[in-house]
Write an enzyme that holds these catalytic residues in place. Structure first.
Site, PDB file in Angstrom:
ATOM      1  N   ASP A  92      52.935  32.225  16.010  1.00  0.00           N
ATOM      2  CA  ASP A  92      52.400  33.068  14.946  1.00  0.00           C
ATOM      3  C   ASP A  92      53.505  33.708  14.114  1.00  0.00           C
ATOM      4  O   ASP A  92      53.308  34.055  12.949  1.00  0.00           O
ATOM      5  CB  ASP A  92      51.515  34.159  15.564  1.00  0.00           C
ATOM      6  N   CYS A  96      63.429  41.488  31.840  1.00  0.00           N
ATOM      7  CA  CYS A  96      63.539  41.414  30.382  1.00  0.00           C
ATOM      8  C   CYS A  96      63.537  39.969  29.887  1.00  0.00           C
ATOM      9  O   CYS A  96      62.854  39.637  28.912  1.00  0.00           O
ATOM     10  CB  CYS A  96      64.815  42.121  29.935  1.00  0.00           C
ATOM     11  N   CYS A 151      59.740  30.305  24.838  1.00  0.00           N
ATOM     12  CA  CYS A 151      58.541  30.122  24.025  1.00  0.00           C
ATOM     13  C   CYS A 151      57.540  29.214  24.748  1.00  0.00           C
ATOM     14  O   CYS A 151      57.924  28.225  25.370  1.00  0.00           O
ATOM     15  CB  CYS A 151      58.899  29.509  22.676  1.00  0.00           C
ATOM     16  N   LEU A 201      57.542  44.601  13.442  1.00  0.00           N
ATOM     17  CA  LEU A 201      58.535  43.640  12.967  1.00  0.00           C
ATOM     18  C   LEU A 201      59.005  44.005  11.561  1.00  0.00           C
ATOM     19  O   LEU A 201      58.196  44.340  10.694  1.00  0.00           O
ATOM     20  CB  LEU A 201      57.932  42.236  12.923  1.00  0.00           C
ATOM     21  N   TYR A 256      53.327  47.170   6.817  1.00  0.00           N
ATOM     22  CA  TYR A 256      54.285  46.495   7.691  1.00  0.00           C
ATOM     23  C   TYR A 256      53.852  45.072   8.048  1.00  0.00           C
ATOM     24  O   TYR A 256      54.435  44.456   8.936  1.00  0.00           O
ATOM     25  CB  TYR A 256      54.480  47.284   8.991  1.00  0.00           C
ATOM     26  N   CYS A 257      52.846  44.509   7.407  1.00  0.00           N
ATOM     27  CA  CYS A 257      52.241  43.245   7.827  1.00  0.00           C
ATOM     28  C   CYS A 257      53.255  42.104   7.861  1.00  0.00           C
ATOM     29  O   CYS A 257      53.754  41.653   6.831  1.00  0.00           O
ATOM     30  CB  CYS A 257      51.093  42.880   6.891  1.00  0.00           C
ATOM     31  N   CYS A 261      61.339  38.149  23.363  1.00  0.00           N
ATOM     32  CA  CYS A 261      60.775  37.191  22.408  1.00  0.00           C
ATOM     33  C   CYS A 261      61.828  36.717  21.407  1.00  0.00           C
ATOM     34  O   CYS A 261      62.652  37.497  20.930  1.00  0.00           O
ATOM     35  CB  CYS A 261      59.604  37.863  21.678  1.00  0.00           C
ATOM     36  N   ARG A 294      48.057  51.675   7.278  1.00  0.00           N
ATOM     37  CA  ARG A 294      46.919  50.752   7.296  1.00  0.00           C
ATOM     38  C   ARG A 294      45.899  51.181   6.236  1.00  0.00           C
ATOM     39  O   ARG A 294      44.926  51.888   6.541  1.00  0.00           O
ATOM     40  CB  ARG A 294      46.291  50.678   8.685  1.00  0.00           C
TER      41      ARG A 294
END
Length: 365
Positions: free
Chosen positions: A277, A326, A261, A195, A21-22, A330, A134
């Site tokens: 990131d 909330c 942000c 993500l 999932y990286c 992001c 992983r």
């Protein structure tokens, strides 16, 4: 000039694991140059020199990847040397590293302890949930190696946090995972929603975290955490503690919870700086610290409107009773965009479930 935060990627996207999932591997595949190799010492020196000259009061230097330990321990020893050399204003410097732990040994742990590094080590719960995604380049499990690394950190009394990605498997097993962490005496925990690939409609991968699953996860985890807290058996969970602080009137220390942000400086191995990131891609490059200073980087940040874009509030959020906590979430979780605009947070349903379930108890705390 404010305190400054650097997130340095000394090994770029290189890694000794192949986590399925990286998100960073996904980003590097979308760049003209996927991997910039290992950061040169002279690049590191220039970054630290400029950062300490620009900052006031304090400076946080965190190292991430890929896998940052691939650059070697000598690189980090040089970093401490450069910090001592250029800290002419007597700033308070915080050092941290996020690692998968696979390459750690006594020498690393001794260095971290002597130089007061905070270590974030990635563990996805029990062996069953961790090894689901992983694995290393040969497809071999990594859980036993990570557990060995944690034991070494404990032996050297290194401060560390457990970083757990909440994916389809960990979300379902949170009771078992929490009890496992508690039995191991892991007291500082961070849980990070998984993500999906950038630009892809969420929910299509085997590891994908759905809003319903994440909402149920948050509710179950909160119940476990709250029960222990009331009994005086405190476990530190970053997100929940941030909510309590926000209800006290303090700003959240976790970037993704502020709704806007923050001024991040993510530095790739070649010295190029990015605003976040989650957005280390060519179109978001702000300037290279081997060639320019932080003033130029801040000007470029303003030019592309990165922070300003995050201030956009969805109409549904404006009328939501939970918006105070909330704050829309992001920016990355509001992708992919619709008609060029950020969408409602993908996990909106999750947070509605959670605040309805836990809101009264958070307020009491």
């Amino acid at each position: 000039m404010p305190p400054i935060n650097l997130l340095i990627k000394p090994a770029s996207g290189a890694c000794n694991l192949r986590c399925r999932y990286c998100f960073y591997h996904d980003l590097t595949e979308k760049r003209e140059t996927a991997c910039y190799g290992m950061m040169k010492p002279e690049t590191l020196e220039k970054i630290i020199e400029k950062a300490l000259a620009y900052a006031t009061q304090e400076c946080t230097i965190a190292y991430q990847g890929g896998e940052p330990t691939l650059v070697g321990l000598d690189f980090f020893e040089k970093s401490i040397t450069y910090q001592n050399k250029y800290n002419t204003k007597g700033l308070k410097i915080h050092n941290a590293i996020q690692t998968n732990g696979v390459g750690l040994n006594d020498a690393w742990a001794k260095f971290f302890a002597e130089n007061h590094f905070l270590v974030g080590i990635s563990v996805d719960g029990t062996s069953k949930t961790h090894d689901a995604f992983r694995v290393d380049a040969q497809g071999k499990d990594s859980f036993s190696r990570v557990m060995k690394a944690i034991r070494i950190l404990e032996q050297h009394q290194v401060e560390f946090n457990i970083l757990t990605v909440v994916h389809a498997y960990t979300a379902k097993q949170i009771r078992e995972i929490y009890r496992f962490y508690k039995a191991k005496r892991y007291r500082y925990l961070q849980f990070i929603p998984c993500l999906d690939p950038m630009g892809q409609e969420p929910g299509k991968e085997i590891y994908s975290l759905t809003p319903k699953a994440y909402g149920e996860f948050l509710c179950k985890l909160f119940d476990l955490w709250y029960e222990d807290l009331i009994k005086g058996e405190e476990v530190h969970i970053r997100e929940f503690e941030n909510y309590v602080e926000m209800l006290h009137g303090y700003p959240p220390e976790s970037c993704g919870m502020s709704g806007i942000c923050s001024f991040q400086h993510v530095v790739e191995a070649d010295g190029q700086v990015y605003p976040c990131d989650f957005y280390v891609m060519d179109g978001y490059a702000l300037g290279n610290l081997t060639e320019c200073g932080f003033e130029e980087i801040q000007a470029r940040r303003k030019e592309i409107g990165f922070v300003e874009e995050s201030m956009e509030v969805a109409e549904e959020c404006r009328h939501c009773g939970y918006y105070r906590l909330c704050r829309g979430g992001c920016k990355r979780y509001r992708e992919p965009r619709e008609n060029g605009k950020l969408r409602l947070n993908y996990f909106c349903e999750s947070y509605r479930m959670f605040f309805a379930h836990a809101g009264a108890r958070l307020a009491r705390l």
